[in-house]
Design a protein around this motif. Structure first.
Motif, PDB file in Angstrom:
ATOM      1  N   ARG A  15       0.841  -1.201   0.000  1.00 17.45           N
ATOM      2  CA  ARG A  15       0.000   0.000   0.000  1.00 17.45           C
ATOM      3  C   ARG A  15       0.879   1.255   0.000  1.00 17.45           C
ATOM      4  N   ASP A  16       1.517   1.598   1.108  1.00 14.74           N
ATOM      5  CA  ASP A  16       2.351   2.805   1.120  1.00 14.74           C
ATOM      6  C   ASP A  16       3.569   2.603   0.216  1.00 14.74           C
ATOM      7  N   HIS A 210       3.999   4.777  12.560  1.00 14.55           N
ATOM      8  CA  HIS A 210       4.137   4.726  11.097  1.00 14.55           C
ATOM      9  C   HIS A 210       4.993   5.937  10.729  1.00 14.55           C
ATOM     10  N   HIS A 212       7.783   8.114   8.267  1.00 12.75           N
ATOM     11  CA  HIS A 212       8.396   8.331   6.953  1.00 12.75           C
ATOM     12  C   HIS A 212       9.819   8.844   7.151  1.00 12.75           C
ATOM     13  N   ASN A 246       9.312   4.738   3.685  1.00 17.28           N
ATOM     14  CA  ASN A 246       8.807   4.397   5.022  1.00 17.28           C
ATOM     15  C   ASN A 246       9.936   3.771   5.830  1.00 17.28           C
TER      16      ASN A 246
HETATM   17 ZN    ZN Z   1       2.527   6.676   5.133  1.00 17.02          ZN
END
Ligand code: ZN
Ligand code: KIV
Length: 533
Positions: A15-16, A210, A212, A246
């Motif tokens: 997804r990301d 989560h 980045h 990420n």
């Molecule tokens: Zn993200």
């Protein structure tokens, strides 16, 4: 170790990670990556964003059905905090034995003022409705207050408390723009855990992070979050993702694994599957791993200087804090060469984690023999490249039969290529001139395939040292009028052949994702017709 020492690994590569520029994957590739993630032992797979497109929904559904078994990972889908999207997300994940809906809303002033254009009370109402609705469909609900790293901490507490009250069981705190520093992030997570009503220790709520990597802090911030009490970390393989990416799975997992006295925490990851997973993701996304990347880079276990080599020969622990075997990198005990047989190859491949039998083994053995004729010793790295070239590629729409190039200082670089549709329904021969042999070959292919695209990245490197080394080529192309891009990988001792393979892999991937499934030959070149107009 108590249950509280267990850190859940939430993988968002599909997804990301897929949101990285150029990482577009087909459904079949997503499914294969999901299978490998399950083998790796991740706890949760975020399989996609079902409301983004019918293809995304279909890919999530397939993963939910085929990988989301009772003893497999939780299959999660992401959704905006909008009822119709949440329903589509549920359609995507509901066939998994353990489905999860993950919904989010931007909560920093930047997001409230410029994106959703809502006041804080209005944002709270959106969260209330979204989480309540998600909970009415699915028992397992995750909520993320997006851009938490730049949000007002008091408002974060209010939003998180409301999400839990409406049924969220996981609260994921994202540093969406990679802004925070490890110490302040650790303090923020500790404050949220201590002060959010209904979500403290003993409440059953899992806190997640989560991060980045815009300032290169993603792994440090994730570990700071874990130290502060978070028990789920959201990660991607090779750290791929939006912008600078990420948090990378392999870095967090190996930090916890290598420093048990410091962290006292475990994961369910089978670390020996890390290298294989990294390669599969890199090959399918067409995103090479930088050589000095921690854990999975080509140089991560290489020792160049004399002092280091001397120390390594005396005792590997002098310069290695973890063994290559722990992540699935093997030191070759068996040197393969032109006299090696099928059985030796099969055993070596098995040791590298690839069980290959029957026709597939014959195919690899044929390639291995060709390679062993061209170079004396075939290393593990050569075998990995060969496997990637043979198997980690999209379903073929076009394939190459032969290529011949002339180049040098005495004429125009020219390439003649013979190609066919993979279903054998048409054959094409075309010659073109270019600025060099690779350019000429790509022009000849373009004249056959006739789907305008731009080559936005081309890189070549040798798998091992030596003049006879295999060359690996990675390319990325973007179709005209479309911001998506598609990667391709090829390996061969001839770099023009490797370049053609990489380009065809990217083209085949692009054609499949764009829906150019049915092709009609017309004259010398193919005309492609959209399967789904
Ligand atoms: Zn993200
Ligand atoms: O970075 C982010 O904020 C996200 C959320 C959707 C979790 O990816």
């Amino acid at each position: 170790m108590s249950a509280n020492n267990r850190v859940f690994i939430f993988d968002t590569t599909l997804r990301d990670g897929e949101q990285s520029p150029g990482a577009t994957l087909s459904s079949a590739e997503k499914l294969e990556i999901a299978r490998q993630l399950a083998k790796l032992g991740v706890d949760i797979i975020e399989a996609g964003f079902p409301a983004a497109s019918p293809d995304d929904l279909a890919a999530v559904q397939r993963i939910a059905q085929e990988v989301g078994t009772l003893d497999g990972p939780v299959i999660c889908g992401l959704s905006r905090a909008i009822e119709k999207d949440i329903l589509t997300c549920w359609e995507g994940v509901k066939l998994a034995a353990k489905p999860r809906i993950h919904t989010f809303l931007g909560v920093s002033d930047y997001h409230l003022n410029y994106i959703t254009k809502t006041t804080k009370p209005e944002a709270l109402e959106i969260v209330r409705k979204a989480v309540t609705y998600a909970k009415s469909l699915c028992e397992d609900v995750e909520f993320s207050p997006m851009d938490a790293g730049r949000a007002d901490p008091q408002f974060l507490i209010e939003v998180c408390a409301l999400a839990v009250q409406c049924g969220a069981t996981t609260l994921n705190i994202p540093d969406t723009v990679g802004y925070v520093m490890p110490q302040e992030w650790g303090e923020l997570i500790a404050t949220l855990i201590a002060e959010t009503p209904g979500a403290g220790p003993g409440s059953g709520v899992i806190w997640s992070i989560h991060c980045h990597n815009d300032l290169g802090m993603a792994t440090a911030n994730s570990l700071a979050g874990v130290m502060a009490g978070a028990r789920q970390v959201e990660v991607t393989i090779n750290g791929i993702g939006e912008r600078a990416g990420n948090t990378s799975l392999e870095e967090v997992v190996m930090a916890l694994h290598t420093r048990p006295q410091y962290y006292g925490l475990t994961t369910g990851i089978h670390t020996r599957e890390i290298m294989k997973t990294s390669r599969i993701v890199s090959n399918y996304t067409g995103m090479p791993v930088q050589p000095n990347k921690a854990i999975v880079g080509a140089n991560a276990f290489a020792h160049e200087s004399g002092i280091h080599q001397d120390g390594m020969l005396k005792n590997a622990s002098t310069f290695e804090i973890m063994t290559p075997e722990t992540i699935g990198l093997h030191q070759s005990r068996l040197v393969l060469g032109k006299h090696s047989g099928r059985h030796a190859l099969k055993v070596r491949l098995q040791e590298l984690g690839y069980t290959i039998e029957g026709d597939a083994l014959n195919q690899v053995f044929g390639r291995f023999k060709e390679l062993a004729d061209a170079k004396k010793n075939v290393t593990d790295a050569d075998l990995e490249a060969l496997i990637a070239d043979e198997f980690h590629k999209p379903a073929e729409i076009f394939s190459m039969d032969d290529i011949q190039v002339t180049c040098g200082t005495m004429g125009m670089p020219t390439a003649t290529i013979k190609m066919r549709k993979a279903d054998h329904s048409a054959e094409f021969i075309h010659a073109a001139v270019g600025t060099g042999p690779v350019d000429a070959a790509y022009r000849a292919i373009d004249a056959i395939v006739k789907v305008p695209n731009t080559l936005i990245e081309y890189s070549v490197h040798s798998v091992t040292a030596g003049i006879d080394a295999l060359g690996e080529v990675t390319v990325r192309i973007s179709p005209e009028g479309d911001e998506r891009s598609f990667g391709g990988y090829g390996a061969d001792t001839d770099i023009v052949v490797a370049s053609v393979k990489a380009y065809l892999a990217a083209l085949n991937r692009m054609l499949a994702v764009l829906g150019y499934g049915e092709m009609k030959p017309e004259g010398e070149a193919a005309t492609l017709s959209l399967k789904h107009p």
